[in-house]
Design a protein around this motif. Structure first.
Motif, PDB file in Angstrom:
ATOM      1  N   ASN A  49       0.824  -1.203   0.000  1.00 16.70           N
ATOM      2  CA  ASN A  49       0.000   0.000   0.000  1.00 16.70           C
ATOM      3  C   ASN A  49       0.862   1.259   0.000  1.00 16.70           C
ATOM      4  O   ASN A  49       0.558   2.246  -0.692  1.00 16.70           O
ATOM      5  N   LEU A  50       1.913   1.245   0.803  1.00 18.19           N
ATOM      6  CA  LEU A  50       2.826   2.381   0.855  1.00 18.19           C
ATOM      7  C   LEU A  50       3.421   2.678  -0.515  1.00 18.19           C
ATOM      8  O   LEU A  50       3.440   3.829  -0.973  1.00 18.19           O
ATOM      9  N   ALA A  51       3.927   1.625  -1.163  1.00 20.99           N
ATOM     10  CA  ALA A  51       4.547   1.803  -2.477  1.00 20.99           C
ATOM     11  C   ALA A  51       3.556   2.387  -3.476  1.00 20.99           C
ATOM     12  O   ALA A  51       3.893   3.283  -4.263  1.00 20.99           O
ATOM     13  N   ALA A  52       2.301   1.909  -3.432  1.00 22.60           N
ATOM     14  CA  ALA A  52       1.287   2.407  -4.357  1.00 22.60           C
ATOM     15  C   ALA A  52       0.960   3.870  -4.078  1.00 22.60           C
ATOM     16  O   ALA A  52       0.820   4.680  -5.013  1.00 22.60           O
ATOM     17  N   VAL A  64      11.583   9.342  -7.184  1.00 17.79           N
ATOM     18  CA  VAL A  64      11.130   7.999  -7.552  1.00 17.79           C
ATOM     19  C   VAL A  64      11.137   7.089  -6.321  1.00 17.79           C
ATOM     20  O   VAL A  64      12.143   7.017  -5.602  1.00 17.79           O
ATOM     21  N   PRO A  65      10.016   6.369  -6.057  1.00 20.27           N
ATOM     22  CA  PRO A  65       9.984   5.422  -4.939  1.00 20.27           C
ATOM     23  C   PRO A  65      10.529   4.053  -5.356  1.00 20.27           C
ATOM     24  O   PRO A  65      10.359   3.628  -6.498  1.00 20.27           O
ATOM     25  N   TYR A  66      11.153   3.376  -4.398  1.00 15.48           N
ATOM     26  CA  TYR A  66      11.704   2.041  -4.637  1.00 15.48           C
ATOM     27  C   TYR A  66      11.280   1.124  -3.499  1.00 15.48           C
ATOM     28  O   TYR A  66      11.232   1.524  -2.340  1.00 15.48           O
ATOM     29  N   ASN A  67      10.998  -0.145  -3.829  1.00 14.71           N
ATOM     30  CA  ASN A  67      10.593  -1.099  -2.808  1.00 14.71           C
ATOM     31  C   ASN A  67      11.813  -1.722  -2.131  1.00 14.71           C
ATOM     32  O   ASN A  67      12.952  -1.287  -2.339  1.00 14.71           O
ATOM     33  N   ASP A  84      12.280  -0.892   3.732  1.00 15.41           N
ATOM     34  CA  ASP A  84      11.001  -1.341   3.185  1.00 15.41           C
ATOM     35  C   ASP A  84      10.573  -0.462   2.012  1.00 15.41           C
ATOM     36  O   ASP A  84       9.970  -0.951   1.053  1.00 15.41           O
ATOM     37  N   LEU A  85      10.900   0.820   2.071  1.00 17.73           N
ATOM     38  CA  LEU A  85      10.605   1.737   0.979  1.00 17.73           C
ATOM     39  C   LEU A  85      11.609   2.872   1.050  1.00 17.73           C
ATOM     40  O   LEU A  85      12.001   3.290   2.148  1.00 17.73           O
ATOM     41  N   ALA A 182      -5.487   6.535   5.114  1.00 15.55           N
ATOM     42  CA  ALA A 182      -6.550   5.639   4.659  1.00 15.55           C
ATOM     43  C   ALA A 182      -6.061   4.777   3.507  1.00 15.55           C
ATOM     44  O   ALA A 182      -6.450   3.604   3.376  1.00 15.55           O
ATOM     45  N   GLU A 183      -5.201   5.339   2.661  1.00 20.78           N
ATOM     46  CA  GLU A 183      -4.645   4.578   1.545  1.00 20.78           C
ATOM     47  C   GLU A 183      -3.520   3.657   2.015  1.00 20.78           C
ATOM     48  O   GLU A 183      -3.418   2.508   1.584  1.00 20.78           O
ATOM     49  N   VAL A 184      -2.680   4.148   2.890  1.00 17.36           N
ATOM     50  CA  VAL A 184      -1.561   3.337   3.394  1.00 17.36           C
ATOM     51  C   VAL A 184      -2.068   2.088   4.116  1.00 17.36           C
ATOM     52  O   VAL A 184      -1.496   1.003   3.986  1.00 17.36           O
ATOM     53  N   PHE A 185      -3.185   2.234   4.851  1.00 16.87           N
ATOM     54  CA  PHE A 185      -3.707   1.121   5.642  1.00 16.87           C
ATOM     55  C   PHE A 185      -4.989   0.543   5.055  1.00 16.87           C
ATOM     56  O   PHE A 185      -5.745  -0.144   5.743  1.00 16.87           O
ATOM     57  N   ALA A 186      -5.223   0.781   3.778  1.00 15.37           N
ATOM     58  CA  ALA A 186      -6.451   0.287   3.126  1.00 15.37           C
ATOM     59  C   ALA A 186      -6.529  -1.234   3.214  1.00 15.37           C
ATOM     60  O   ALA A 186      -5.586  -1.951   2.868  1.00 15.37           O
TER      61      ALA A 186
END
Length: 211
Positions: A49-52, A64-67, A84-85, A182-186
């Motif tokens: 969720n975090l990455a998204a 740019v985000p990286y996993n 983790d990110l 709300a998005e991070v913990f969806a």
């Protein structure tokens, strides 16, 4: 593994050669190699969720985000690890002699777990703070909708802020974005931990085990 083998110290070059062939990730610090345990489904869900959310908020920006597949090195201390990110702004910079070990993150995020929380808050953060490029460090709870944010100040000190609750949002000044909890913990179903460890009761007398 024998005692002698477990006590062996590696050079960073040896570690990287082994790591690139390994089927699992390991950290490296001061000649020692530490296998990283696999995450739980809940940890994986939150990290995904975090990455998204970071990808959506950073779309069209230079950052740019990286996993957790991206390996990172703290050049000042020699720690090599896998956050983790992470987010990097501008061209990636690599550790000397590598093209796959990054040294210039702007933001690092760790999802807390019972086995790693003390390390993530303590020794690992001590290492991360030695990275000149790092502006923000986030610690994400698995027990409630909560994100702790450490922001580097002009003085070099780190300011702690929190975002808590399903309706909360967190602004990241270094990236110019705001992420939604709300998005991070969806879709996350939390398993709350007890505030206190239950005491053992005497099954015959009904008395608890406290003195």
């Amino acid at each position: 593994m024998s005692v002698a083998e477990s006590a062996r110290r590696f050079t960073e070059t040896e570690y990287l050669e082994l790591e690139r062939r390994a089927e699992f990730k390991s950290e490296f610090f001061e000649g020692e190699v530490f296998a990283m345990s696999g995450g739980t489904p809940l940890h994986s869900q939150i990290a995904t969720n975090l990455a998204a959310e970071f990808r959506n908020q950073l779309k069209g920006k230079r950052c740019v985000p990286y996993n957790s597949d991206l390996r990172m090195k703290v050049q000042a201390t020699g720690l090599v690890t896998y956050p983790d990110l992470s987010v990097a702004c501008g061209p990636l910079q690599f550790a000397a002699g590598t093209d796959d070990t990054v040294v210039n993150p702007t933001v690092v995020v760790e999802v807390l777990s019972d086995s790693t929380e003390a390390y993530d808050r303590g020794r690992k953060f001590e290492n991360y703070r030695r990275m000149p490029s790092l502006r923000e460090y986030l610690l994400v709870s698995q027990k409630e909708p909560r994100i702790e944010q450490f922001v580097r100040q002009e003085s070099g000190q780190w300011l702690l802020q929190e975002a808590v609750g399903w309706d909360a949002a967190l602004s990241l000044p270094s990236l110019g974005i705001t992420i939604s909890l709300a998005e991070v913990f969806a879709g996350v179903e939390f398993v709350p931990s007890p505030i206190r460890t239950p005491t053992r009761r005497n099954t015959e007398t009904g008395e608890d085990g406290r003195k």
